[in-house]
Design a protein around this motif. Structure first.
Motif, PDB file in Angstrom:
ATOM      1  N   ASP A 110       0.251  -5.025   8.776  1.00 11.26           N
ATOM      2  CA  ASP A 110       0.000  -5.419   7.381  1.00 11.26           C
ATOM      3  C   ASP A 110       0.381  -4.328   6.377  1.00 11.26           C
ATOM      4  O   ASP A 110       0.046  -4.420   5.199  1.00 11.26           O
ATOM      5  CB  ASP A 110      -1.465  -5.840   7.165  1.00 11.26           C
ATOM      6  CG  ASP A 110      -1.860  -7.026   8.039  1.00 11.26           C
ATOM      7  OD1 ASP A 110      -0.997  -7.902   8.269  1.00 11.26           O
ATOM      8  OD2 ASP A 110      -3.016  -7.058   8.495  1.00 11.26           O
ATOM      9  N   ARG A 111       1.073  -3.288   6.857  1.00 13.06           N
ATOM     10  CA  ARG A 111       1.544  -2.225   5.958  1.00 13.06           C
ATOM     11  C   ARG A 111       3.021  -1.923   6.233  1.00 13.06           C
ATOM     12  O   ARG A 111       3.496  -0.826   5.970  1.00 13.06           O
ATOM     13  CB  ARG A 111       0.709  -0.949   6.154  1.00 13.06           C
ATOM     14  CG  ARG A 111      -0.744  -1.140   5.836  1.00 13.06           C
ATOM     15  CD  ARG A 111      -1.557   0.148   5.936  1.00 13.06           C
ATOM     16  NE  ARG A 111      -1.395   0.830   7.213  1.00 13.06           N
ATOM     17  CZ  ARG A 111      -1.173   2.146   7.330  1.00 13.06           C
ATOM     18  NH1 ARG A 111      -1.093   2.909   6.281  1.00 13.06           N
ATOM     19  NH2 ARG A 111      -1.045   2.696   8.522  1.00 13.06           N
ATOM     20  N   GLU A 112       3.716  -2.900   6.769  1.00 13.28           N
ATOM     21  CA  GLU A 112       5.105  -2.690   7.144  1.00 13.28           C
ATOM     22  C   GLU A 112       5.969  -2.227   5.975  1.00 13.28           C
ATOM     23  O   GLU A 112       6.912  -1.461   6.153  1.00 13.28           O
ATOM     24  CB  GLU A 112       5.709  -3.964   7.768  1.00 13.28           C
ATOM     25  CG  GLU A 112       5.128  -4.333   9.113  1.00 13.28           C
ATOM     26  CD  GLU A 112       3.837  -5.162   9.020  1.00 13.28           C
ATOM     27  OE1 GLU A 112       3.365  -5.448   7.897  1.00 13.28           O
ATOM     28  OE2 GLU A 112       3.304  -5.509  10.085  1.00 13.28           O
ATOM     29  N   ASP A 113       5.663  -2.671   4.758  1.00 17.73           N
ATOM     30  CA  ASP A 113       6.440  -2.255   3.590  1.00 17.73           C
ATOM     31  C   ASP A 113       6.360  -0.748   3.374  1.00 17.73           C
ATOM     32  O   ASP A 113       7.297  -0.131   2.866  1.00 17.73           O
ATOM     33  CB  ASP A 113       5.967  -2.989   2.331  1.00 17.73           C
ATOM     34  CG  ASP A 113       6.385  -4.453   2.328  1.00 17.73           C
ATOM     35  OD1 ASP A 113       7.301  -4.827   3.097  1.00 17.73           O
ATOM     36  OD2 ASP A 113       5.787  -5.230   1.551  1.00 17.73           O
ATOM     37  N   ASP A 114       5.244  -0.145   3.772  1.00 14.32           N
ATOM     38  CA  ASP A 114       5.098   1.310   3.620  1.00 14.32           C
ATOM     39  C   ASP A 114       6.083   2.077   4.496  1.00 14.32           C
ATOM     40  O   ASP A 114       6.411   3.231   4.186  1.00 14.32           O
ATOM     41  CB  ASP A 114       3.670   1.747   3.962  1.00 14.32           C
ATOM     42  CG  ASP A 114       2.663   1.316   2.909  1.00 14.32           C
ATOM     43  OD1 ASP A 114       3.087   1.003   1.768  1.00 14.32           O
ATOM     44  OD2 ASP A 114       1.465   1.290   3.224  1.00 14.32           O
TER      45      ASP A 114
ATOM     46  N   MET B  39       3.123   2.582  21.693  1.00 13.91           N
ATOM     47  CA  MET B  39       3.804   1.583  20.859  1.00 13.91           C
ATOM     48  C   MET B  39       2.800   0.577  20.304  1.00 13.91           C
ATOM     49  O   MET B  39       2.854   0.224  19.117  1.00 13.91           O
ATOM     50  CB  MET B  39       4.894   0.865  21.658  1.00 13.91           C
ATOM     51  CG  MET B  39       5.598  -0.233  20.862  1.00 13.91           C
ATOM     52  SD  MET B  39       6.434   0.361  19.382  1.00 13.91           S
ATOM     53  CE  MET B  39       7.999   0.796  20.085  1.00 13.91           C
ATOM     54  N   GLU B  40       1.882   0.130  21.126  1.00 14.73           N
ATOM     55  CA  GLU B  40       0.866  -0.817  20.654  1.00 14.73           C
ATOM     56  C   GLU B  40      -0.010  -0.186  19.572  1.00 14.73           C
ATOM     57  O   GLU B  40      -0.341  -0.837  18.578  1.00 14.73           O
ATOM     58  CB  GLU B  40       0.013  -1.313  21.823  1.00 14.73           C
ATOM     59  CG  GLU B  40       0.760  -2.264  22.724  1.00 14.73           C
ATOM     60  CD  GLU B  40      -0.030  -2.658  23.967  1.00 14.73           C
ATOM     61  OE1 GLU B  40      -1.205  -2.251  24.101  1.00 14.73           O
ATOM     62  OE2 GLU B  40       0.542  -3.381  24.790  1.00 14.73           O
ATOM     63  N   TYR B  41      -0.369   1.068  19.762  1.00 16.81           N
ATOM     64  CA  TYR B  41      -1.156   1.766  18.753  1.00 16.81           C
ATOM     65  C   TYR B  41      -0.368   1.882  17.449  1.00 16.81           C
ATOM     66  O   TYR B  41      -0.890   1.638  16.365  1.00 16.81           O
ATOM     67  CB  TYR B  41      -1.570   3.152  19.251  1.00 16.81           C
ATOM     68  CG  TYR B  41      -2.378   3.916  18.237  1.00 16.81           C
ATOM     69  CD1 TYR B  41      -3.747   3.699  18.115  1.00 16.81           C
ATOM     70  CD2 TYR B  41      -1.773   4.837  17.390  1.00 16.81           C
ATOM     71  CE1 TYR B  41      -4.489   4.385  17.169  1.00 16.81           C
ATOM     72  CE2 TYR B  41      -2.511   5.527  16.448  1.00 16.81           C
ATOM     73  CZ  TYR B  41      -3.863   5.305  16.334  1.00 16.81           C
ATOM     74  OH  TYR B  41      -4.590   5.969  15.395  1.00 16.81           O
ATOM     75  N   PHE B  42       0.918   2.233  17.555  1.00 18.15           N
ATOM     76  CA  PHE B  42       1.779   2.326  16.376  1.00 18.15           C
ATOM     77  C   PHE B  42       1.802   1.006  15.625  1.00 18.15           C
ATOM     78  O   PHE B  42       1.622   0.958  14.414  1.00 18.15           O
ATOM     79  CB  PHE B  42       3.205   2.721  16.793  1.00 18.15           C
ATOM     80  CG  PHE B  42       4.181   2.695  15.650  1.00 18.15           C
ATOM     81  CD1 PHE B  42       4.349   3.812  14.858  1.00 18.15           C
ATOM     82  CD2 PHE B  42       4.918   1.549  15.366  1.00 18.15           C
ATOM     83  CE1 PHE B  42       5.240   3.794  13.785  1.00 18.15           C
ATOM     84  CE2 PHE B  42       5.800   1.523  14.309  1.00 18.15           C
ATOM     85  CZ  PHE B  42       5.962   2.646  13.508  1.00 18.15           C
ATOM     86  N   ARG B  43       2.016  -0.063  16.372  1.00 21.52           N
ATOM     87  CA  ARG B  43       2.098  -1.389  15.735  1.00 21.52           C
ATOM     88  C   ARG B  43       0.778  -1.777  15.062  1.00 21.52           C
ATOM     89  O   ARG B  43       0.764  -2.333  13.977  1.00 21.52           O
ATOM     90  CB  ARG B  43       2.506  -2.446  16.762  1.00 21.52           C
ATOM     91  CG  ARG B  43       3.915  -2.261  17.308  1.00 21.52           C
ATOM     92  CD  ARG B  43       4.943  -2.708  16.283  1.00 21.52           C
ATOM     93  NE  ARG B  43       6.277  -2.280  16.575  1.00 21.52           N
ATOM     94  CZ  ARG B  43       7.193  -3.001  17.197  1.00 21.52           C
ATOM     95  NH1 ARG B  43       6.897  -4.200  17.631  1.00 21.52           N
ATOM     96  NH2 ARG B  43       8.397  -2.524  17.373  1.00 21.52           N
ATOM     97  N   SER B  44      -0.344  -1.465  15.710  1.00 24.09           N
ATOM     98  CA  SER B  44      -1.634  -1.805  15.097  1.00 24.09           C
ATOM     99  C   SER B  44      -1.899  -0.919  13.872  1.00 24.09           C
ATOM    100  O   SER B  44      -2.483  -1.378  12.887  1.00 24.09           O
ATOM    101  CB  SER B  44      -2.780  -1.693  16.105  1.00 24.09           C
ATOM    102  OG  SER B  44      -3.011  -0.358  16.469  1.00 24.09           O
ATOM    103  N   TRP B  45      -1.473   0.336  13.914  1.00 22.63           N
ATOM    104  CA  TRP B  45      -1.662   1.251  12.786  1.00 22.63           C
ATOM    105  C   TRP B  45      -0.915   0.757  11.540  1.00 22.63           C
ATOM    106  O   TRP B  45      -1.431   0.810  10.432  1.00 22.63           O
ATOM    107  CB  TRP B  45      -1.170   2.645  13.170  1.00 22.63           C
ATOM    108  CG  TRP B  45      -1.245   3.640  12.057  1.00 22.63           C
ATOM    109  CD1 TRP B  45      -0.231   4.031  11.228  1.00 22.63           C
ATOM    110  CD2 TRP B  45      -2.394   4.386  11.640  1.00 22.63           C
ATOM    111  NE1 TRP B  45      -0.668   4.962  10.334  1.00 22.63           N
ATOM    112  CE2 TRP B  45      -2.004   5.199  10.565  1.00 22.63           C
ATOM    113  CE3 TRP B  45      -3.715   4.436  12.081  1.00 22.63           C
ATOM    114  CZ2 TRP B  45      -2.876   6.057   9.917  1.00 22.63           C
ATOM    115  CZ3 TRP B  45      -4.579   5.301  11.439  1.00 22.63           C
ATOM    116  CH2 TRP B  45      -4.164   6.098  10.369  1.00 22.63           C
ATOM    117  N   TRP B  46       0.310   0.266  11.735  1.00 28.17           N
ATOM    118  CA  TRP B  46       1.139  -0.163  10.612  1.00 28.17           C
ATOM    119  C   TRP B  46       1.022  -1.645  10.302  1.00 28.17           C
ATOM    120  O   TRP B  46       1.668  -2.133   9.365  1.00 28.17           O
ATOM    121  CB  TRP B  46       2.594   0.227  10.857  1.00 28.17           C
ATOM    122  CG  TRP B  46       2.806   1.701  10.731  1.00 28.17           C
ATOM    123  CD1 TRP B  46       2.893   2.602  11.752  1.00 28.17           C
ATOM    124  CD2 TRP B  46       2.899   2.459   9.529  1.00 28.17           C
ATOM    125  NE1 TRP B  46       3.058   3.870  11.260  1.00 28.17           N
ATOM    126  CE2 TRP B  46       3.055   3.814   9.887  1.00 28.17           C
ATOM    127  CE3 TRP B  46       2.868   2.132   8.175  1.00 28.17           C
ATOM    128  CZ2 TRP B  46       3.202   4.830   8.953  1.00 28.17           C
ATOM    129  CZ3 TRP B  46       3.001   3.158   7.248  1.00 28.17           C
ATOM    130  CH2 TRP B  46       3.157   4.474   7.640  1.00 28.17           C
TER     131      TRP B  46
END
Length: 167
Positions: free
Chosen positions: A130-134, A121-128
């Motif tokens: 500043d790109r949440e709109d994507d 989950m932490e990796y997912f959050r860091s991956w996305w």
């Protein structure tokens, strides 16, 4: 008779031979195939063989989703080998594999699966970040599905309860 063979671990080599012969025939005919649900049996009673077959399945497109394949079998199909492989595949580069692994671990994983799910989950959050709109675009649909699976796995797990700060 076939049902008796499936539940008796002593017959695993006989079942593997039949499985390999059947898959050989499918390969000869160039037909697609996935090892589910037998791979779960193999992971339980011959973990090395089961792991090889699951890794082969993950290498082919139609066999990514262990979460859905697992649904009809319930906790009976869970094994230490499956948990280990599911934890390993939480960091797969293929989102449906990660999502299926999260689903299996959330429903049937041991308390040892909790931290790897948090890490995913932490990796997912860091991956996305500043790109949440994507995530609202077609490119993000798989990501949304993965996030939901991770949230459900952590929040509705059968082997642990989150306290309020974690929720």
């Amino acid at each position: 008779r076939a049902e008796a063979l499936l539940i008796v671990p002593e017959n695993v080599k006989q079942i593997e031979a039949g499985y390999l012969a059947f898959n050989g025939e499918l390969d000869r005919q160039k037909l697609p195939h996935c090892p589910f649900p037998l791979v779960f049996y193999f992971l339980k009673f011959d973990p090395d063989f089961g792991e090889r077959e699951l890794r082969k399945a993950f290498a082919t497109g139609p066999c990514y989703d262990i979460g859905r394949a697992f649904d009809s079998l319930g906790g009976f199909a869970m094994s230490p080998a499956l948990e280990r492989l599911a934890i390993e595949h939480l960091m797969s580069g293929i989102v449906p594999i990660k999502r299926g692994a999260a689903e299996v671990l959330g429903k049937y994983g041991s308390p040892g699966a909790r931290q790897p799910l948090w890490d995913a989950m932490e990796y997912f959050r860091s991956w996305w970040k500043d790109r949440e709109d994507d995530l609202r675009k077609p490119v993000g649909r798989e990501g949304v599905s993965l996030e939901r699976a991770l949230i459900a796995a952590l929040g509705k797990a059968g082997s642990w309860i989150l306290d309020e700060p974690e929720l």
